[in-house]
Design a protein around this motif. Sequence first.
Motif, PDB file in Angstrom:
ATOM      1  N   LEU A  70       0.787  -1.170  -0.090  1.00 10.68           N
ATOM      2  CA  LEU A  70      -0.185   0.114  -0.155  1.00 10.68           C
ATOM      3  C   LEU A  70       0.814   1.010  -0.031  1.00 10.68           C
ATOM      4  CD1 LEU A  70      -2.736  -1.232   2.819  1.00 10.68           C
ATOM      5  CD2 LEU A  70      -3.120  -0.840  -0.020  1.00 10.68           C
ATOM      6  N   ALA A  71       2.084   1.384   0.884  1.00 11.30           N
ATOM      7  CA  ALA A  71       2.875   2.405   0.867  1.00 11.30           C
ATOM      8  C   ALA A  71       3.355   2.444  -0.700  1.00 11.30           C
ATOM      9  CB  ALA A  71       3.785   2.383   1.854  1.00 11.30           C
ATOM     10  N   LEU A  72       3.924   1.541  -1.138  1.00 16.75           N
ATOM     11  CA  LEU A  72       4.295   1.658  -2.679  1.00 16.75           C
ATOM     12  C   LEU A  72       3.510   2.317  -3.685  1.00 16.75           C
ATOM     13  CD1 LEU A  72       6.501  -1.539  -2.983  1.00 16.75           C
ATOM     14  CD2 LEU A  72       7.219   0.950  -2.786  1.00 16.75           C
ATOM     15  N   VAL A  73       2.052   1.830  -3.420  1.00 18.49           N
ATOM     16  CA  VAL A  73       0.955   2.334  -4.341  1.00 18.49           C
ATOM     17  C   VAL A  73       0.867   3.716  -4.115  1.00 18.49           C
ATOM     18  CG1 VAL A  73      -1.260   2.088  -4.892  1.00 18.49           C
ATOM     19  CG2 VAL A  73       0.136   0.107  -4.611  1.00 18.49           C
ATOM     20  N   ALA A  74       0.964   4.111  -2.905  1.00 18.85           N
ATOM     21  CA  ALA A  74       0.706   5.508  -2.544  1.00 18.85           C
ATOM     22  C   ALA A  74       1.769   6.498  -2.936  1.00 18.85           C
ATOM     23  CB  ALA A  74       0.480   5.758  -0.821  1.00 18.85           C
ATOM     24  N   LEU A  75       3.084   5.888  -2.916  1.00 19.22           N
ATOM     25  CA  LEU A  75       4.072   6.584  -3.462  1.00 19.22           C
ATOM     26  C   LEU A  75       4.017   7.019  -4.974  1.00 19.22           C
ATOM     27  CD1 LEU A  75       6.969   5.495  -1.048  1.00 19.22           C
ATOM     28  CD2 LEU A  75       5.924   7.895  -0.976  1.00 19.22           C
ATOM     29  N   SER A  76       3.672   5.747  -5.480  1.00 19.21           N
ATOM     30  CA  SER A  76       3.555   5.506  -7.150  1.00 19.21           C
ATOM     31  C   SER A  76       2.694   6.704  -7.627  1.00 19.21           C
ATOM     32  CB  SER A  76       3.347   4.282  -7.486  1.00 19.21           C
ATOM     33  OG  SER A  76       4.336   3.358  -7.022  1.00 19.21           O
ATOM     34  N   PHE A  77       1.398   6.618  -6.889  1.00 18.23           N
ATOM     35  CA  PHE A  77       0.458   7.455  -7.651  1.00 18.23           C
ATOM     36  C   PHE A  77       0.817   8.898  -7.017  1.00 18.23           C
ATOM     37  CE2 PHE A  77      -2.591   3.914  -7.965  1.00 18.23           C
ATOM     38  CZ  PHE A  77      -3.106   4.388  -9.156  1.00 18.23           C
ATOM     39  N   LEU A 131      -2.346  15.070  -4.858  1.00 17.96           N
ATOM     40  CA  LEU A 131      -1.041  14.612  -4.434  1.00 17.96           C
ATOM     41  C   LEU A 131      -1.151  14.555  -2.801  1.00 17.96           C
ATOM     42  CD1 LEU A 131       1.948  14.271  -4.783  1.00 17.96           C
ATOM     43  CD2 LEU A 131       2.163  16.648  -4.545  1.00 17.96           C
ATOM     44  N   PHE A 132      -1.801  15.222  -2.097  1.00 14.81           N
ATOM     45  CA  PHE A 132      -1.794  15.084  -0.560  1.00 14.81           C
ATOM     46  C   PHE A 132      -2.959  14.227  -0.133  1.00 14.81           C
ATOM     47  CE2 PHE A 132       0.076  19.574  -0.598  1.00 14.81           C
ATOM     48  CZ  PHE A 132       1.066  19.285   0.392  1.00 14.81           C
ATOM     49  N   CYS A 133      -3.742  13.784  -0.826  1.00 14.13           N
ATOM     50  CA  CYS A 133      -4.529  12.543  -0.694  1.00 14.13           C
ATOM     51  C   CYS A 133      -3.752  11.278  -0.807  1.00 14.13           C
ATOM     52  CB  CYS A 133      -5.568  12.368  -1.756  1.00 14.13           C
ATOM     53  SG  CYS A 133      -6.933  13.869  -1.432  1.00 14.13           S
ATOM     54  N   PHE A 134      -2.899  11.072  -1.850  1.00 17.48           N
ATOM     55  CA  PHE A 134      -2.150  10.037  -1.712  1.00 17.48           C
ATOM     56  C   PHE A 134      -1.280   9.986  -0.603  1.00 17.48           C
ATOM     57  CE2 PHE A 134      -3.065  10.325  -6.526  1.00 17.48           C
ATOM     58  CZ  PHE A 134      -3.902   8.995  -6.573  1.00 17.48           C
TER      59      PHE A 134
END
Length: 799
Positions: free
Chosen positions: A537-544, A580-583
């Motif tokens: 989930l952290a990688l997905v958040a950083l990717s987006f 960006l801040f949502c992710f």
Amino acid sequence: MMTKFYQNALAMAFAVNEINKNPKILPNVTLGFHILDSYSDARMTYRSTLDLLFNCQRFVPNYECKKEKNLQAVVGGLGSDTSFLMADILSLYKMPQFTYGSLDPEVIHTSQRPYFYHMVPNEDRHYMGIIRLLHHFRWIWVGMFVTDNESGEHFIRAMESLFSANGICSAFTQRIPEQPNLDDMEESILIVLMKIFEPLTDEKASACIIYGESVTIAWLRTIIFIEDPEYTAYWIYRKVWITTTQIDFILTGPQKFWDLQMFEGTIAFMIHANDIFEFGAFLELIKPGWNERDGFLKDFWEQAFDCVFGETVPDSEKCTGEEKLAGLPRPVFDMHLTGHSYSIYNAIYALAHTFHAVYSSRLRHKTMRDGPVVQLQPWQLHPFLRRLSFNNSEGETVSFNENREIGGGFDVMNVVIFPNKSFHQVKIGRVVPGAREGEEVVIDWDKIVWHRGFNQVLPISVCNEYCHPGFQKKNKEGQKFCCYDCTPCPDGKISNQIDTDDCFKCPEDNYPNEGRNECLPKHVVFMSYEEPLGLSLALVALSFSLITAWVLRTFMKHKDTPIVKANNRDLTYTLLISLLFCFLSSLLFIGRPRRLNCLLQQPAFGIIFSVAISCVLAKTITVVAAFMATKPRSNMKKWLGRRTANCIVLSCSLGQAGICSVWLGTSPQTPNLDMDSITEEIIAECNGGSVVMFYLVLSYISFLSLICFTLAFLARKLPDSFNEAKFITFSMVVFCSVWGSFVPTYLSTKGKYMVAVEIFSILASSAGLLICIFAPKVYIILLRPELNTKEQLRRWKKE
């Protein structure tokens, strides 16, 4: 006669002889004594007692014809019946009477016998010792063989009360006649056999208590001999016999050829005794003719050695006088000082010290006239006896308490039977007087030798098998509480001991194992970066986040192109920054909950999403206003400026900020450990504070989303260049679908998966907005730049 009791007479002779030779006690005074037998008969007991008091050629009470006789005290008897019969006469003359057997305390205390002095501690003291013994080995199904008399009834009442208070049950209570009925010997034995033999074969009741007189063991052995003379079924009678203080291992007459194997391993509570070395040497001197005044020696010798004195007796049957007492088996004669003999020894010394105190007192008051030998009256001894205290030859203190009982405790012995029909008593502990509760008996458990039938395995004496850990007891209806079924512990509870009455809950930070017999530590769980789910989930958040930043950079690079300038360029930048801040806000939910994380999680999520939805709403309103402004005489042109869009974003965001401020001010989230939701885990979480405020934040976002979706849906087909309404409609469908399914999913999960649901919803809804709104524009900007021109814009307008 009972050959083993001959030691009692010898103990008296030894003590008197020792005192008469001691110049420090009663100098110039010689003690004498008379020994008479009661023959265990009431009539003979009365006759012998009167004979002691008034010895003459003709039996005349209250008449004394032998002036040299000066009776001051009486020692006796061994049993309670004999002692009380003697007291009926002796108390009339206030004669001190020293009992050396263990007597029923209830009868003593209610009989009002002020001239009784008990050389044995109160019998009640070793009752609790028996209970502690049963408790230690978890023997709760216990049989009792009790002499059928008044003392036996008191013992039954006392033990039943203690049993009930300590979780023990009596498997049976069998009363044993004091003596067989000689008038109908055959019928008496048959009745006893039927009553006693059956409980002897009860294998469940391995522990049996015997309470009675000294001859009770001989009685039981006789019953077994009649039923099984060869003792072939010894394994049937394997028991742990627990005997009380008055019981002695005696075989007499024909019994002396029997063995005592059935009593192997007996745990005996006995009157305390020290083995006096000088007494052992004294016994070695005993032989026929050692004392012409010993009227018991001839009968004893003939019975003990199974021989006869006389000239006409065959040599094979004649007593030679060279026989040794040490060669006799202990059931016939004991070379070690028994508890009864030790009590007699102390009684003689108590009298000697009392006489010494009386004479010393008279000398101090100068009342003696004709030397130290002064005629005393028995009643004059009582004041001195009551405050008597001295140390005997073994260094033990002898004194009487307020009930005229000797202090001290009882010895606990383990009886080891040898194949040669003898036995040895090993001291394994003692009953400690005045000890704290639970410490009344001190026993070296490792010294105990069990009956051979147990193969040295700890015997079990229960109504049914023990309930193992993981189970609890359930009483059987209509049966004693010691008989029960075993049922598994209910969910959430354990039992880690045998025979647990009730299962119990584990501590909050533990949980029951599968067998429900142990508490295991719970694991602290939270959404961690170290586990695959949290890391993904952290990688997905950083990717987006990187994708959003790239989209923002792309739009800023092409800020002067028509597709970027359309629909308010500043709103586009604000929307991308909020996405960006949502992710990034989803990262606040990953990692061990801390105070700052918990404070920021939900407010940041609520406010940032409100800004994003407000931007989308402002874009939608802009599209609608732009279309309406093209109509003749329309006043909507004044609403097309940046001010309107900014006001929409600001006002909608401030509404959510106000809700979050109230939430933080009234019930902010704090780190919390939830120990109850999941059995095997401790959930490290942010305590949501007010659930109402959480759903109010979600409701506000949902409200903005519904308005935006409605307007976008209505404006999706408006003929406007670069119309975003249809893209916004798609994004709102995704957004509402995600958060519509969030609530039931969120409520149906626990622990870290609940956090994962919220993170997924944040990422999915944010990604939906990013892809649905900006993917077509990025496509045109980067891949179809020919469509991003004013000419193309005008051509689309004409079409």
